[in-house]
Each structure stands twice: as C-alpha cells, then as structure tokens.
Write a protein that holds these residues in place. Structure first.
Motif, short mmCIF file in Angstrom:
data_model
loop_
_atom_site.label_atom_id
_atom_site.label_comp_id
_atom_site.label_asym_id
_atom_site.label_seq_id
_atom_site.Cartn_x
_atom_site.Cartn_y
_atom_site.Cartn_z
N ARG A 294 0.84 -1.21 0.00
CA ARG A 294 0.00 0.00 0.00
C ARG A 294 0.87 1.25 0.00
O ARG A 294 0.64 2.18 -0.76
CB ARG A 294 -0.91 -0.04 1.23
N THR B 197 -1.14 -7.24 8.05
CA THR B 197 -1.48 -7.10 9.46
C THR B 197 -2.44 -8.20 9.92
O THR B 197 -2.27 -8.79 10.98
CB THR B 197 -2.15 -5.72 9.70
N ASP C 195 -9.16 -6.47 1.72
CA ASP C 195 -9.03 -5.07 1.28
C ASP C 195 -8.15 -4.98 0.04
O ASP C 195 -8.43 -4.25 -0.90
CB ASP C 195 -8.40 -4.20 2.39
N SER D 259 -0.12 -14.19 7.41
CA SER D 259 -0.49 -13.12 8.34
C SER D 259 -1.15 -13.72 9.58
O SER D 259 -1.75 -14.79 9.54
CB SER D 259 -1.49 -12.16 7.68
N VAL E 186 9.30 -17.08 13.66
CA VAL E 186 10.55 -16.37 13.99
C VAL E 186 10.39 -14.90 13.62
O VAL E 186 9.57 -14.55 12.77
CB VAL E 186 11.77 -16.94 13.24
N PRO E 187 11.18 -14.02 14.25
CA PRO E 187 11.14 -12.62 13.84
C PRO E 187 11.71 -12.44 12.44
O PRO E 187 12.48 -13.28 11.95
CB PRO E 187 12.00 -11.90 14.88
N1 LIG Z 1 7.67 -8.75 12.16
C1 LIG Z 1 7.90 -9.95 12.68
O1 LIG Z 1 9.00 -10.20 13.20
C2 LIG Z 1 6.85 -11.03 12.59
C3 LIG Z 1 7.13 -12.31 13.11
C4 LIG Z 1 6.20 -13.34 12.95
C5 LIG Z 1 5.01 -13.08 12.31
N2 LIG Z 1 4.73 -11.81 11.85
C6 LIG Z 1 3.44 -11.58 11.19
O2 LIG Z 1 3.69 -11.20 9.84
C7 LIG Z 1 2.69 -10.26 9.41
C8 LIG Z 1 3.38 -9.01 8.88
O3 LIG Z 1 4.20 -8.49 9.91
P1 LIG Z 1 5.09 -7.21 9.75
O4 LIG Z 1 5.92 -7.06 10.98
O5 LIG Z 1 5.76 -7.20 8.44
O6 LIG Z 1 3.89 -6.14 9.87
P2 LIG Z 1 3.71 -4.62 9.52
O7 LIG Z 1 5.00 -3.88 9.51
O8 LIG Z 1 2.67 -4.15 10.46
O9 LIG Z 1 3.15 -4.71 8.04
C9 LIG Z 1 1.83 -4.96 7.80
C10 LIG Z 1 1.57 -4.90 6.30
O10 LIG Z 1 0.15 -4.84 6.13
C11 LIG Z 1 -0.13 -3.72 5.28
N3 LIG Z 1 -1.45 -3.16 5.59
C12 LIG Z 1 -1.99 -2.96 6.80
N4 LIG Z 1 -3.25 -2.47 6.67
C13 LIG Z 1 -3.48 -2.37 5.35
C14 LIG Z 1 -4.59 -1.97 4.56
N5 LIG Z 1 -5.74 -1.60 5.14
N6 LIG Z 1 -4.49 -2.02 3.22
C15 LIG Z 1 -3.33 -2.45 2.63
N7 LIG Z 1 -2.25 -2.85 3.30
C16 LIG Z 1 -2.32 -2.81 4.65
C17 LIG Z 1 0.97 -2.71 5.56
O11 LIG Z 1 1.04 -1.79 4.53
P3 LIG Z 1 1.71 -0.35 4.75
O12 LIG Z 1 3.19 -0.55 4.66
O13 LIG Z 1 1.13 0.49 3.69
O14 LIG Z 1 1.28 0.11 6.14
C18 LIG Z 1 2.16 -3.68 5.61
O15 LIG Z 1 2.54 -4.06 4.31
C19 LIG Z 1 1.80 -9.97 10.63
O16 LIG Z 1 0.64 -10.73 10.55
C20 LIG Z 1 2.67 -10.41 11.81
O17 LIG Z 1 1.88 -10.84 12.92
C21 LIG Z 1 5.62 -10.79 11.97
#
Ligand SMILES: NC(=O)c1ccc[n+]([C@@H]2O[C@H](COP(=O)([O-])OP(=O)(O)OC[C@H]3O[C@@H](n4cnc5c(N)ncnc54)[C@H](OP(=O)(O)O)[C@@H]3O)[C@@H](O)[C@H]2O)c1
Length: 299
Positions: free
Chosen positions: A40, A74, A81, A99, A127-128
């Motif tokens: 996005r 997210t 969406d 997700s 994992v992170p």
């Molecule tokens: N980070 C970690 O270490 C980790 C570890 C294990 C699992 N996870 C899981 O992996 C998934 C992604 O994590 P992340 O850390 O990369 O999360 P993040 O930084 O919060 O990224 C979320 C993504 O969703 C998009 N998004 C949110 N709302 C949106 C909307 N209404 N329309 C379009 N796009 C939207 C965001 O786009 P924008 O960039 O435009 O906001 C972004 O690309 C999550 O479910 C999380 O629980 C993460």
C-alpha cells in the motif's frame, strides 16, 4: 501451474512489505526467484527494489506474475481489502497467507479463496523477520497437503515448513498457541525487569539473569516426566514436587512484592487467580498442571 521447475525460474508475488514481507522478498531473491512486490505504501518497497525485486503498480499486476502469491499483512481483513479488486485474477493461483489472525477468520478465508478457484495455504511464521531464511526459521502450515508439496521447495527458503494438516485453522491455532506462550513470557520478563529495577538492577543486569532462567524453563517443565503432557492427557496431576498450594503461595508473594514496589498488578494477579481458583476447587494438593482446568473453564 506449479513451480516444480528450478526454483530460480518460478516467479513469486509478495504482497505486504512490513519487516516480514521485506525479509521474505530478500530470501527469495537470494535464491534466484524473480519477486514482484506490492505494498500500500509504495516507498516501503525501495529497499527490496534496490535488491532486485520488481514493484507492481496494483495488486492485480502482482498476482498475475505467476502462480505463487504470498501475503504478509497485518491481518486477514487486509487480504480482502487488497485482493478485493483482484478476484478476477485469482483462479489457478496459490495464495499463501502468512499473516496473523484467528482460526475462524482463517477458515473463512480458505472458503473465500476456494470461491475464486484459488488454492489456499495458511502459514504461521514462528521467527522474527531478521531470522527468515536462516536455519532456525520455522513456519507452520495447514491446508491441502499437495499444495504445500507443490511449493515446498520455494517456501522452504523462508523457513522449514511444518505441515500440521488439512484443516485450514490448524496452523493459525498453533501460531496463536505459541504466541500465547511467547507474549506472556515477554510480559513476565518486563514485569520481572521492572521488579529488579526497583531493587537497583539495571535492565542489562536483570535480563542477563532472567534470560538464563527462561532458558531453563523447558527443562524444569520436563523434569520427572518421560513424555511431557502424558500425565495431563491421562487427566493425572500427581502433586509432587510442585503442588497448586505451594505455587499459589508463591503467586501471592509475587503480587505482594509487586505491590510493595508500586508495580502494575494486572499480570501477577491474573497468575494468582489461576492458582486461587484451583485451590478453591479443592485441588490444592494436585500438581500445578491442574490450573489447566481453570483455563478450560474460561474463568
Ligand atoms: N515482524 C515480525 O517479526 C513477525 C514475526 C512473525 C510473524 N509476523 C506476522 O507477519 C505479518 C506481517 O508483519 P510485519 O511485521 O511485516 O507487519 P507490519 O510492519 O505491520 O506490516 C503490515 C503490512 O500490512 C499492510 N497493511 C496494513 N493495513 C493495510 C490496509 N488496510 N491495506 C493495505 N495494506 C495494509 C501494511 O502496509 P503499509 O506498509 O502500507 O502500512 C504492511 O505491508 C503480521 O501478521 C505479523 O503478525 C511478523
């Protein structure tokens, strides 16, 4: 359509470029996959484009690059969406949603994908983001076994796939179960760090000690049982060596100690209530595992 060709020949789409999507993109690029990304907020793609990814201008353009479409968003609502305007392009694709969300929403999403003639795999990444693609990375999957088999080689580049079964909600349930352990442990670590802070230890000193103890918890839980969980499965809670009453007294002391130094009491009171309710139910002489009855009764 499948990617049983050489992995470097199979194009992959990644939708969602938070830290997780970016790490996954880099892992696939490093293995030679052409990766097309959509996010996005387009500027979040700058880093992976510099590393060789291609930016799609719309979700449709990303979805149409190949069979495999990986979603890292997210939650599951965001998938609707984002892909709501791309449903005409989903037939014959494999959507792999990595997700976080609930098992119920995961099941609904599998039906939604089937309604658009797409295969659907559910994944939970354990994992992170920086650990994606390393030997320690592990990803739980559920959904059709043959669909995972078809993409196993590609998905293994993110982390070792752990297949749990056909029911779509399984991987999400395992993910949430492990995160329930993880998040309560993190809250426990911060509570304990604050507690030790009140006694003059800085976080470096506190965490050095607390993390050594955290590492030992698995061994403590396993002690005395050849197969952890076997007694629980048999409905047995042999009291020795750690009874509900003994642990409950400790839970009281944690609340009192926390109160005496002015800490938030929500976490220790929640733990205290587990033991208190098991004692009230006449189970004080049982092993601490008896508190599972409190959990099962939902309070
Ligand atoms: N980070 C970690 O270490 C980790 C570890 C294990 C699992 N996870 C899981 O992996 C998934 C992604 O994590 P992340 O850390 O990369 O999360 P993040 O930084 O919060 O990224 C979320 C993504 O969703 C998009 N998004 C949110 N709302 C949106 C909307 N209404 N329309 C379009 N796009 C939207 C965001 O786009 P924008 O960039 O435009 O906001 C972004 O690309 C999550 O479910 C999380 O629980 C993460």
């Amino acid at each position: 359509m499948n990617d049983n060709r050489a992995p470097e020949n199979a194009p992959v789409a990644i939708i969602g470029l938070g830290p997780m999507g970016q790490s996954m993109t880099r892992a696939l690029l490093a293995a030679g996959h052409p990766v097309t990304v959509w996010n996005r907020t387009a500027r979040r793609a700058d880093g992976v484009i510099a590393d060789g990814a291609t930016l799609a201008s719309t979700p449709v353009e990303a979805v149409e690059v190949g069979e495999l479409v990986i979603l890292s968003l997210t939650d599951y609502q965001v998938m609707y969406d984002v892909l709501g305007g791309a449903t005409g392009s989903l037939a014959g694709r494999t959507l792999v949603n990595l997700s976080s969300d609930t098992p119920d929403r995961t099941r609904e999403a599998a039906s939604w994908a089937a309604g658009h003639c797409a295969d659907f795999l559910v994944g939970g990444v354990m994992v992170p983001a920086p650990m994606i693609g390393t030997g320690s990375a592990r990803v739980h999957y559920s959904g059709p076994r043959e669909v995972l088999a078809r993409h196993q080689r590609t998905l293994a580049l993110l982390g070792e796939p752990n297949y749990l079964g056909e029911a779509p909600g399984l991987a999400q349930m395992m993910y949430q179960a492990e995160l329930a352990v993880f998040l309560t442990a993190l809250s426990g670590l911060m509570h304990a760090t604050a507690m030790l802070g009140s006694a003059g230890l800085n976080a470096k000193e506190a965490l050095s000690e607390l993390l050594s103890f955290t590492d030992a918890i698995g061994a403590i839980v396993r002690a005395g049982e050849d197969v952890p969980g076997a007694a629980l499965d048999a409905g047995a809670h042999p009291g020795e060596p750690s009874t509900v009453t003994m642990m409950g007294a400790t839970a009281d002391h944690i609340v009192e100690t926390s109160a005496s130094v002015g800490l938030d009491l929500a976490l220790p009171r929640a733990v205290q209530s587990h033991y208190g309710r098991a004692i009230d139910a006449g189970r004080g002489g049982d092993n601490w595992t008896r508190i599972i009855d409190v959990m099962r009764r939902r309070g």
